[in-house]
Design an enzyme around this catalytic site. Structure first.
Site, PDB file in Angstrom:
ATOM      1  N   LYS A 197       0.838  -1.212   0.000  1.00  0.00           N
ATOM      2  CA  LYS A 197       0.000   0.000   0.000  1.00  0.00           C
ATOM      3  C   LYS A 197       0.869   1.257   0.000  1.00  0.00           C
ATOM      4  CE  LYS A 197      -4.237  -1.890   0.753  1.00  0.00           C
ATOM      5  NZ  LYS A 197      -5.613  -1.904   1.116  1.00  0.00           N
ATOM      6  N   LYS A 227      -3.349 -11.415  -6.805  1.00  0.00           N
ATOM      7  CA  LYS A 227      -4.685 -11.733  -6.272  1.00  0.00           C
ATOM      8  C   LYS A 227      -5.726 -10.786  -6.876  1.00  0.00           C
ATOM      9  CE  LYS A 227      -5.385  -8.912  -2.181  1.00  0.00           C
ATOM     10  NZ  LYS A 227      -6.129  -8.758  -0.965  1.00  0.00           N
ATOM     11  N   LYS A 275      -9.983  -5.417  -5.208  1.00  0.00           N
ATOM     12  CA  LYS A 275     -10.922  -4.363  -5.594  1.00  0.00           C
ATOM     13  C   LYS A 275     -10.201  -3.080  -5.991  1.00  0.00           C
ATOM     14  CE  LYS A 275     -12.710  -4.459  -0.838  1.00  0.00           C
ATOM     15  NZ  LYS A 275     -11.786  -3.809   0.076  1.00  0.00           N
TER      16      LYS A 275
HETATM   17  P1  ATP Z   1      -7.783  -3.838  -1.489  1.00  0.00           P
HETATM   18  O1  ATP Z   1      -7.579  -4.098  -2.933  1.00  0.00           O
HETATM   19  O2  ATP Z   1      -8.469  -2.503  -1.203  1.00  0.00           O
HETATM   20  O3  ATP Z   1      -6.592  -4.095  -0.637  1.00  0.00           O
HETATM   21  P2  ATP Z   1      -9.020  -6.381  -1.161  1.00  0.00           P
HETATM   22  O4  ATP Z   1      -9.828  -6.707  -2.375  1.00  0.00           O
HETATM   23  O5  ATP Z   1      -7.723  -7.061  -1.002  1.00  0.00           O
HETATM   24  O6  ATP Z   1      -8.887  -4.837  -1.010  1.00  0.00           O
HETATM   25  P3  ATP Z   1      -9.867  -6.492   1.603  1.00  0.00           P
HETATM   26  O7  ATP Z   1     -10.859  -5.498   2.088  1.00  0.00           O
HETATM   27  O8  ATP Z   1      -8.448  -6.295   1.987  1.00  0.00           O
HETATM   28  O9  ATP Z   1      -9.973  -6.713   0.040  1.00  0.00           O
HETATM   29  O10 ATP Z   1     -10.307  -7.942   2.088  1.00  0.00           O
HETATM   30  C1  ATP Z   1     -11.547  -8.322   2.619  1.00  0.00           C
HETATM   31  C2  ATP Z   1     -11.516  -9.813   2.825  1.00  0.00           C
HETATM   32  O11 ATP Z   1     -11.511 -10.460   1.558  1.00  0.00           O
HETATM   33  C3  ATP Z   1     -10.288 -10.350   3.567  1.00  0.00           C
HETATM   34  O12 ATP Z   1     -10.679 -11.381   4.435  1.00  0.00           O
HETATM   35  C4  ATP Z   1      -9.412 -10.877   2.480  1.00  0.00           C
HETATM   36  O13 ATP Z   1      -8.582 -11.911   2.939  1.00  0.00           O
HETATM   37  C5  ATP Z   1     -10.427 -11.384   1.480  1.00  0.00           C
HETATM   38  N1  ATP Z   1      -9.901 -11.327   0.115  1.00  0.00           N
HETATM   39  C6  ATP Z   1      -9.565 -10.202  -0.570  1.00  0.00           C
HETATM   40  N2  ATP Z   1      -9.140 -10.504  -1.814  1.00  0.00           N
HETATM   41  C7  ATP Z   1      -9.213 -11.863  -1.914  1.00  0.00           C
HETATM   42  C8  ATP Z   1      -8.919 -12.790  -2.951  1.00  0.00           C
HETATM   43  N3  ATP Z   1      -8.481 -12.401  -4.135  1.00  0.00           N
HETATM   44  N4  ATP Z   1      -9.114 -14.112  -2.710  1.00  0.00           N
HETATM   45  C9  ATP Z   1      -9.583 -14.534  -1.522  1.00  0.00           C
HETATM   46  N5  ATP Z   1      -9.875 -13.709  -0.498  1.00  0.00           N
HETATM   47  C10 ATP Z   1      -9.704 -12.389  -0.673  1.00  0.00           C
END
Ligand code: ATP
Ligand code: LTN
Length: 335
Positions: A115, A197, A200
């Site tokens: 980040k 991964k 969002k």
């Molecule tokens: P950002 O891109 O803003 O970091 P993010 O998509 O990684 O966001 P988070 O809000 O950090 O999402 O995660 C919310 C939940 O979703 C957490 O429990 C995280 O482990 C899970 N998660 C996020 N992305 C994935 C993914 N690609 N596969 C499985 N679990 C995920």
């Protein structure tokens, strides 16, 4: 232990549009296991401001996220679904835990490094101490179990280390939590780059399926998904694109990778991608319909928010008071 059940805590940030990764990696598992626990599901809006947010937009997204928790199947009468910012104990405990966390530990956090690289113009102290606020979220409710995707394991390990360190000094104050990683969907990868991964905050919208994507968009994104050169549907490490699509298919249909290989034996990528798209659409459609219905019901949602804020405050106050006493803060004299 509350009402004879163990306690579960989890949360999600209200930043960006939720993806299939968030659903399969987190939300879906929450619903599956929630009955067995006394649960707290937080919309962690205080975590969101570690990167700049438009206030009106944050408010809107946070409410949509809370609505989505319910639309996904979490009954707000049985599960405490609330905003982190409604419970001041999160920030108060985070401050105390900051004093029991080392700079070196926080420096090792890969999410901070990622980040910080992404937001080089705003590497604020909150972004650095983000995992301490997360530890406070979890420890405040004495959670036994924390369902998250694999990417959050490092933060959970740190939470455990902080809890153990505190307990070693002051006695058994905190429950030391365990991570709960679901059987499938723990790490959904980008459709455009299976080494990354699905996220969002990805700039390329074709890499992610958003939970509000319409069926045509979902089908189009799967058609365009990056695949490999073997041209057969096989679950092996050498084919990361297909591996990811099989994982998604299995998470949506409940089938195993072996069953999937058999089902698509002798068929090409095109057929398979279409089937994955359809499987995902059949998961998203009912979710979107429930979301739309709930969103119309303002009074109901307001009631849920009010009631659950109270409930979360009640449970969290117990731990906070205990911690404050342990570290030596005085009580307000009676009278
Ligand atoms: P950002 O891109 O803003 O970091 P993010 O998509 O990684 O966001 P988070 O809000 O950090 O999402 O995660 C919310 C939940 O979703 C957490 O429990 C995280 O482990 C899970 N998660 C996020 N992305 C994935 C993914 N690609 N596969 C499985 N679990 C995920
Ligand atoms: N850091 C998590 C969100 C989060 C969380 C939590 C998850 C904040 N507090 C407590 C589980 C428990 C994330 O980025 N996904």
């Amino acid at each position: 232990m509350l009402d004879g059940k163990k306690t579960l805590f989890s949360g999600m940030q209200a930043t960006g549009n939720l993806t299939l990764g968030n659903y399969l990696g987190a939300l879906k598992n929450w619903v599956t296991i929630s009955d067995e626990y006394q649960t707290f599901f937080s919309v962690v809006d205080m975590h969101s401001i570690t990167v700049r947010q438009d206030p009106a937009e944050l408010r809107k997204r946070a409410r949509a996220l809370l609505t989505l928790y319910i639309a996904a199947g979490l009954d707000p009468e049985k599960n405490c679904i609330y905003y982190q910012s409604h419970v001041s104990g999160h920030a108060e405990l985070a401050w105390i835990l900051n004093c029991f966390t080392y700079m070196g530990e926080l420096n090792r956090m890969t999410q901070f490094k990622d980040k910080a690289a992404k937001h080089a113009d705003n590497i604020n102290a909150g972004l650095f101490t983000y995992p301490v606020l997360m530890a406070a979220d979890i420890l405040l409710y004495q959670a036994d179990v924390v369902p998250v995707g694999i990417d959050q394991m490092q933060h959970l390990e740190l939470t455990r280390d902080i809890a153990i360190r505190f307990n070693n000094i002051y006695g058994d104050v905190f429950t030391v939590p365990e991570a709960y990683i679901g059987k499938s969907g723990a790490r959904v990868m980008s459709l455009q780059d299976p080494a990354k991964k699905m996220s969002k905050s990805d700039e390329n919208p074709n890499g992610s399926i958003y939970l509000m994507d319409d069926p045509d968009t979902v089908m189009r994104k799967f058609k365009r998904a990056v695949t490999d050169s073997e041209a057969c549907v096989r679950y092996c490490d050498g084919q990361p694109g297909i591996h990811n699509l099989i994982d998604i298919y299995c998470a949506c249909t409940g089938k195993t990778p072996q069953e999937t290989e058999a089902e698509f034996d002798g068929r090409g990528y095109g057929d398979f991608k279409g089937a994955v798209g359809e499987a995902v659409v059949s998961v998203l459609k009912p979710l979107q319909a429930r979301f739309a219905d709930l969103s119309k019901n303002k009074d109901y949602l307001d009631g849920v928010i009010r009631e659950n804020a109270r409930k979360a405050q009640y449970f969290s106050a117990k731990t906070l008071r205990k911690v404050q006493k342990k570290v030596g803060f005085p009580e307000i004299p009676r009278g």
